[in-house]
Every structure is written in C-alpha cells, then in structure tokens.
Design a protein around this motif. Structure first.
Motif, short mmCIF file in Angstrom:
data_model
loop_
_atom_site.label_atom_id
_atom_site.label_comp_id
_atom_site.label_asym_id
_atom_site.label_seq_id
_atom_site.Cartn_x
_atom_site.Cartn_y
_atom_site.Cartn_z
N PHE A 153 0.87 -1.17 0.00
CA PHE A 153 0.00 0.00 0.00
C PHE A 153 0.91 1.23 0.00
N PRO A 154 0.92 2.02 -1.07
CA PRO A 154 1.89 3.13 -1.19
C PRO A 154 1.46 4.38 -0.40
N TYR A 160 1.15 -0.09 8.45
CA TYR A 160 1.57 -0.65 7.16
C TYR A 160 1.93 0.49 6.22
N GLY A 161 2.29 0.12 5.00
CA GLY A 161 2.55 1.12 3.98
C GLY A 161 4.00 1.20 3.55
N VAL A 162 4.20 1.39 2.25
CA VAL A 162 5.53 1.64 1.67
C VAL A 162 5.40 2.93 0.89
N TYR A 163 5.54 4.04 1.60
CA TYR A 163 5.36 5.33 0.95
C TYR A 163 6.46 5.54 -0.09
N THR A 186 -5.09 4.84 -4.40
CA THR A 186 -4.79 6.06 -3.66
C THR A 186 -5.25 7.26 -4.49
N LEU A 187 -5.39 8.38 -3.81
CA LEU A 187 -5.75 9.64 -4.46
C LEU A 187 -4.58 10.60 -4.29
N GLY A 191 -0.18 17.12 -2.85
CA GLY A 191 1.18 16.62 -2.83
C GLY A 191 1.37 15.32 -2.09
N GLN A 192 0.27 14.64 -1.74
CA GLN A 192 0.35 13.39 -0.99
C GLN A 192 -0.44 12.30 -1.70
N ASP A 193 -0.10 11.05 -1.41
CA ASP A 193 -0.88 9.91 -1.87
C ASP A 193 -1.77 9.46 -0.73
N LEU A 194 -3.07 9.69 -0.87
CA LEU A 194 -4.02 9.43 0.22
C LEU A 194 -4.72 8.09 0.01
#
Length: 295
Positions: A153-154, A160-163, A186-187, A191-194
């Motif tokens: 999940f970016p 969790y998450g791999v930004y 994601t949205l 400037g962010q991936d939500l």
C-alpha cells in the motif's frame, strides 16, 4: 482501457476477531465460534449481492477457512470469482521468519486449490504487511508460483505502507526475484498519496472523494484496486472491545456500508484482479519498477 473507471474488486475473507487491531485481545472459544458463523453468513451475503449485480471479484481467503468452510471456496469458483491467498492464519508477514512465511503461504495455497479446484495465483498479506523490512517475502511468492501480489500500500500509516512505491501496477523486486504488484487505490492530492481503496477509508470518506480517485486512475488508463471485508457489511455483529482510534477505524460508517457499496458498483466497471494480470504481464517492460530491498 478506456476512460471509464475500472475497479479491480476484492474482498479479504477472515473472521472478524482475526483483525490486527484485535491481535492483543483474548478471544474465548465461543466468541471465535460466533465470529466464524458470522463470517460464513457475511461471505454468503457478499456472494449474493455480487450475483444479483452480475459482478465478479477476487476473494483473498485465509487458508484455514478453506479447511473449515470448503463450500465457500467452491461457491466462489462456481460463480466465476477468483480465489487468492490471504495467508494461512492471518499473521502479518513482519511477524514471521522467511521459512515460516513460506510454510504459511504454501499451506494456504494448497488448501485453497484443493477446496476450489482452481489454481491460486494471487496473494495479499494480512494488514498489507509486506514492508521494506521483509523484501524476501517477494522472493518467496515468486518461488511458489504466484503471478501477482497485492500487499504493498503506497501510503504512510502506523501499521503498514511503503510510501514512495508506485500508485499504479508495477514490478516489485525483492532480494533476488521480481513479480507484478497490484497496489490498492490512492488519491493524489495536496502533494500526498491518500489511501481511499476500501476498508475504513471507504466507510469514512464520502463517495464523491472515492470517485475522484477512480477518475484519476481512469485518466491514466490504470485500474483501481479496491478491497473490502465481509464483516464490514454486518452492522449487527458483536463489537470487539477496541478503544480509541482502533474502535473508530473498525466501526466508522459500518451501518451504511451495504448501500454505499451498491452505489459504487452501480457506476463502476468491475473485474477480478486476475483479469488484468495477463495484459499487464504483456507490457511488463513498460511498467514502473520498484526495489523493495533498497527502498
């Protein structure tokens, strides 16, 4: 793919008491049995709901359920859905060693294939738990013959998450091997991936925001991977004794979730994840690449 949003629809099937938010809680045998019965009923409700709308989906199922409820797996296959692995007993990958993870995934794959009579080629880790600290998990999945993973999940999240990982389907490299990754929706905003792909995000956020993310993916000619759990459509189930943010995340919006899912499906073109894999594999060389071991 055209401009119409394509939703790769998926459901993670486990009993409600197995969720990571409740991992620290004791669970009496009679409570576990009650949640098991509700898992069976809720999953059958989801299958009925999809069948009425002629929608196919991917079901990531805990392997132990294939042993205890093989009729569910058989029905999924008989009705045209994809059955994929959600591990053997719903333990996060980062809690396991390399060999333990291999045994866990192999047991799940074998049980699901025996129950359904169809090859299992997709995997999703419990709680999206393939992280930077376990790049060897990708090697294990590739070695066991999986065609794709849907565990990365970016996003930024406390569990969790791999930004920084790609938002669209990509080729992920573990320590040595590679495979196709299907990240949840994601949205891109401010400037962010939500995260908006499903679960508590779907229950919390308004549907217009979810649709904005779907349109964003459609403009890039990319599919949107969304995920749900059968227990999220059971508003009368007994509540786990969660507190604070965990309780909010788990139960926010649950009473309206059936209607909301219906609204989503009425305006989306849905498919199984595996339906997209062949096309993506053919253009493998043009997909983004991401090295989990050096991320």
């Amino acid at each position: 793919m055209d401009s119409e949003p394509v939703v790769a629809l998926s459901f993670d099937v486990e009993e409600h008491h197995r969720i990571e938010a409740a991992a620290h809680l004791p669970c009496a045998p009679e409570t576990a049995a009650a949640y098991t019965d509700r898992m069976d009923a809720n999953t059958r409700w989801v299958l009925d709901f999809l069948g009425e709308r002629k929608v196919l989906a991917t079901f990531f199922v805990v392997g132990q359920i294939a042993k205890s409820h093989p009729h569910l797996i058989r029905r999924m296959i008989d009705e045209g859905h994809e059955v994929a692995s959600h591990s053997w007993e719903h333990r996060p990958v980062w809690k396991l060693k390399h060999d333990t993870f291999r045994d866990d995934v192999r047991a799940s794959k074998d049980a699901l294939e025996q129950a359904g009579g169809a090859a299992v080629t997709g995997f999703r880790a419990p709680t999206f738990s393939i992280l930077r600290v376990v790049p060897w998990a990708i090697d294990v999945l590739a070695e066991l013959g999986f065609r794709y993973d849907s565990s990365i999940f970016p996003v930024r999240h406390d569990r969790y998450g791999v930004y920084g990982a790609p938002r669209t389907p990509f080729i992920v490299r573990g320590q040595q091997l590679e495979m196709l990754e299907m990240p949840p929706l994601t949205l891109r905003a401010l400037g962010q991936d939500l995260p908006i792909a499903g679960g508590g995000y779907f229950r919390l956020f308004p549907l217009w925001l979810i649709r904005r993310g779907l349109r964003q993916m459609a403009r890039m000619s990319q599919p949107a991977v969304m995920y749900f759990h059968p227990w999220e459509f059971d508003p009368d189930q007994p509540r786990l004794p969660l507190t604070g943010i965990s309780r909010f995340r788990t139960y926010v919006g649950i009473r309206n979730n059936r209607e909301k899912l219906g609204q989503l499906l009425s305006r989306s073109r849905c498919c199984r994840i595996v339906d997209l894999v062949g096309e993506l594999e053919m253009k493998r060389d043009s997909l983004p690449r991401f090295d989990l071991s050096t991320a």
